[in-house]
Design an enzyme around this catalytic site. Structure first.
Site, short mmCIF file in Angstrom:
data_model
loop_
_atom_site.label_atom_id
_atom_site.label_comp_id
_atom_site.label_asym_id
_atom_site.label_seq_id
_atom_site.Cartn_x
_atom_site.Cartn_y
_atom_site.Cartn_z
N GLU A 63 80.59 20.68 89.85
CA GLU A 63 80.39 19.24 89.65
C GLU A 63 80.73 18.78 88.24
OE1 GLU A 63 78.22 21.23 91.11
OE2 GLU A 63 77.90 20.44 93.13
N HIS A 132 67.40 16.82 96.94
CA HIS A 132 68.45 16.21 97.77
C HIS A 132 68.07 14.80 98.21
CE1 HIS A 132 69.75 20.41 98.04
NE2 HIS A 132 70.90 20.00 98.53
#
Lengths: 326, 328
Positions: A63, A132
């Site tokens: 990322e 999440h």
């Protein structure tokens, strides 16, 4: 030929990407599993077949480098649209966003800009747990140089994504994973301007200021309140940075009461900025204290029972409205 | 040392490289004085002793190429051809600076030359250069992107992520490590468990190590690396062993360095070496140095005379279309 069709929120995202890629060869999509797999939430499904691996790029699970590479691409004539699979993972991309993308234009004295978009889904409702489910948009809105948008319906998902890709500056495009299946009419000829709010429901008694998935919560609460004789106006901000202060203050000047609602943690959140601005510039309009309805100061939970207690619900919004009208 | 580029007379080539090194050295020497006088705001990181890397690598680049550099990046941007006047105004925080005084030493950039910025974050330029290389690939510019980084950045995760992606996609990315042995205030031997060569090999990237204080050695390796990249066989890692003469930042007393080591740094001076080589070829460098001295002095005087930036104008540069309202 009509340009309006019914589509799901996720398909509106895909359609916007497709239409932008067709019109502008410099637009590329990149991220983890966006090509072959069509994206973790299928938002990029079919794009690989149409545009090929040169423009729909499956990246490794990196990322940090993905987001930084987007900055370098944007400074070298491309318009990358990066997908970060869950908003929680932007923690790994923060140098690229905060120190590079946001500041390049300013640090270089306006020589150029960073026309990149970072798409990422936030929010709970899927028992995805503390890593999440987070809504971290306030972090991004706090950084000069970034724009932050958060569409609440398929039409805005389409129109705002097109506006984000056309924008010369870095735009953080925040989707909601629990809304991907929501259906709505989408007119692909309709444009949207980043920074412009939308009155999702008109009302004279109280202003509900919100964005993202809690727009729908507020609309349901407003319908229920209507049956009790209280007419709530729902302002869907659509864009958080910049946010439409004028629209909020204008609504307040008619209703004289406000409740700010968002899914993110209340403390130091987007709502705090809105309430502070109302206190600053709308104080004379107020007939009651401004209230906030948001998440408690704790990590987003996993167990369904905990998630229900954590979430912003219709009942919590109605309670706040009743309190402000009492 | 490998043979030099075909078709270019050796004295001419070395003279051009020397000119670049002399410019960097004289600009940074001027900066040491200006800094001591309090005429440079903030802090600066000088590359005195490392000029051969900047000059050698830049000599291999074409107009369409791009580069991202570090907090110690003055040499790289000057070698790439950055306007000395605009550079000096920027470092001295003036409105007429290349970045209007918004960035200073650690953020100096010139997008028209493909200079995507110096960077205040160690290693951050590496993945930015990767993206630039991907753009060269996508747009078929034939260009190469260069990521300059120091040995301290070998411990940053983005280098490893970048090596992986650049190798997967064979990006035209030249990764130039200026290995001066120091990771800020600590010896790199205490900071990094592997060798860059091993790291490159792990990802299947080409790797060359050169004497980074020999400008011809650097130039030859960079030419070879860039040629390989333009053929589609990226990435290419070029490790240049060099010497940091000044501290991590200007004003750093370097108490952490061994006195003998500090005394020996001048023995490796790339300018002294090149000057001797040129003299042997019959080229006198005094005139070159003098002309550059005048150029640098003029740039300093112009910067001193230039206006200071104002907040009202600076805030307009945050977004392409300035936000309607900005509240104090």
């Amino acid at each position: 030929m009509s340009t309006t069709t019914e589509m799901r929120y996720v398909n509106a995202v895909t359609q916007a990407l497709r239409d932008c890629m067709e019109q502008d060869l410099t637009v590329v999509v990149m991220g983890e599993d966006v090509a072959n797999a069509g994206g973790s939430f299928k938002a990029t499904r079919g794009l690989l077949d149409t545009f090929g691996p040169g423009r729909v790029i499956d990246t490794p699970i990196s990322e940090s480098a993905i987001a930084s590479a987007a900055v370098g691409m944007a400074l070298t004539g491309m318009k990358p649209v990066v997908e970060i699979m869950f908003m929680d993972f932007i923690t790994l991309s923060m140098d690229a966003l905060v120190n590079q993308a946001a500041k390049a234009r300013y640090m270089f004295g306006g020589q150029g800009s960073v026309p990149m978009v970072l798409r990422t889904p936030h929010g709970g409702g899927l028992s995805a747990g503390p890593q999440h489910s987070q809504c971290l948009e306030a972090w991004l809105a706090h950084i000069p140089g970034l724009k932050v948008v958060c569409p609440s319906c398929p039409q805005d998902a389409y129109s705002l994504l097109r506006a984000a890709i056309a924008d010369p500056d870095p735009v953080m495009f925040i989707e909601h994973k629990a809304m991907y299946a929501n259906k709505g009419e989408v007119d692909t000829a309709k444009t949207a301007r980043i920074g412009e709010a939308r009155i999702a429901r008109a009302g004279r008694d109280v202003t509900l200021v919100t964005y993202g998935a809690t727009v729908n919560v507020c609309l349901k609460a407003a319908d229920q309140l209507g049956k009790e004789g209280m007419e709530a106006e729902v302002v869907d901000l659509r864009s958080i940075q910049p946010w439409d202060k004028a629209a909020v203050l204008e609504s307040l000047s008619r209703t004289h009461r406000a409740v700010v609602v968002h899914e993110a943690v209340q403390a130091f959140g987007v709502g705090a900025e809105i309430v502070a601005t109302i206190a600053d510039e709308g104080f004379d309009e107020l007939d009651a204290p401004v209230l906030r309805v948001a998440a408690p100061f704790m990590p987003a939970p996993f167990a369904s029972s905990l998630e229900k207690g954590y979430a912003v619900t219709v009942d919590r919004v109605m309670d706040a409205v009743r309190k402000t009208l009492a | 040392m490998k043979s030099s580029k075909k078709g270019t007379a050796q004295p001419e080539r070395l003279t051009a490289l020397y000119r670049t090194m002399s410019l960097i050295r004289q600009v940074e020497t001027a900066l040491t004085r200006l800094f001591a006088n309090g005429e440079v705001p903030g802090f600066i990181h000088l590359s005195i002793g490392q000029e051969a890397v900047a000059a050698g690598v830049a000599s291999a680049l074409l107009p369409q190429d791009s580069l991202a550099t570090t907090h110690r990046g003055h040499g790289h941007v000057l070698a790439r051809g950055m306007d000395v006047g605009g550079f000096m105004k920027e470092i001295m925080g003036r409105e007429g600076g290349l970045c209007k005084g918004r960035g200073g030493s650690m953020h100096v950039a010139d997008l028209s030359l493909g200079i995507l910025g110096a960077n205040g974050i160690v290693g951050a330029g590496i993945p930015i250069a990767l993206g630039s290389a991907m753009a060269h690939q996508a747009r078929k510019t034939g260009g190469v992107a260069v990521a300059f980084f120091g040995d301290g950045a070998m411990a940053e995760g983005v280098l490893h992520e970048t090596l992986n992606m650049a190798s997967l996609w064979r990006c035209p990315l030249l990764l130039v490590c200026e290995n001066n042995g120091w990771s800020e205030f600590s010896p790199t031997s205490s900071q990094f468990a592997a060798k860059l060569e091993q790291l490159a090999a792990a990802f299947g990237a080409s790797y060359t190590r050169v004497d980074g204080n020999s400008v011809l050695a650097v130039a030859d390796a960079a030419v070879q690396g860039a040629a390989q990249l333009r053929e589609g066989n990226g990435p290419y890692v070029l490790e240049c062993i060099t010497t940091r003469v000044r501290g991590h930042f200007e004003g750093d007393a370097q108490k952490y360095r061994d006195a003998n080591e500090l005394e020996s740094v001048h023995a490796h001076d790339p300018l002294t070496t090149a000057r001797a080589e040129l003299l042997a070829m019959g080229v006198d460098t005094a005139a070159i140095d003098q002309a550059i001295c005048a150029q640098v002095e003029a740039a300093v005087e112009a910067a001193r005379a230039d206006a200071l930036p104002t907040l009202e104008r600076a805030i307009q540069d945050v977004y392409t279309q300035a936000m309607q309202e900005t509240r104090a």
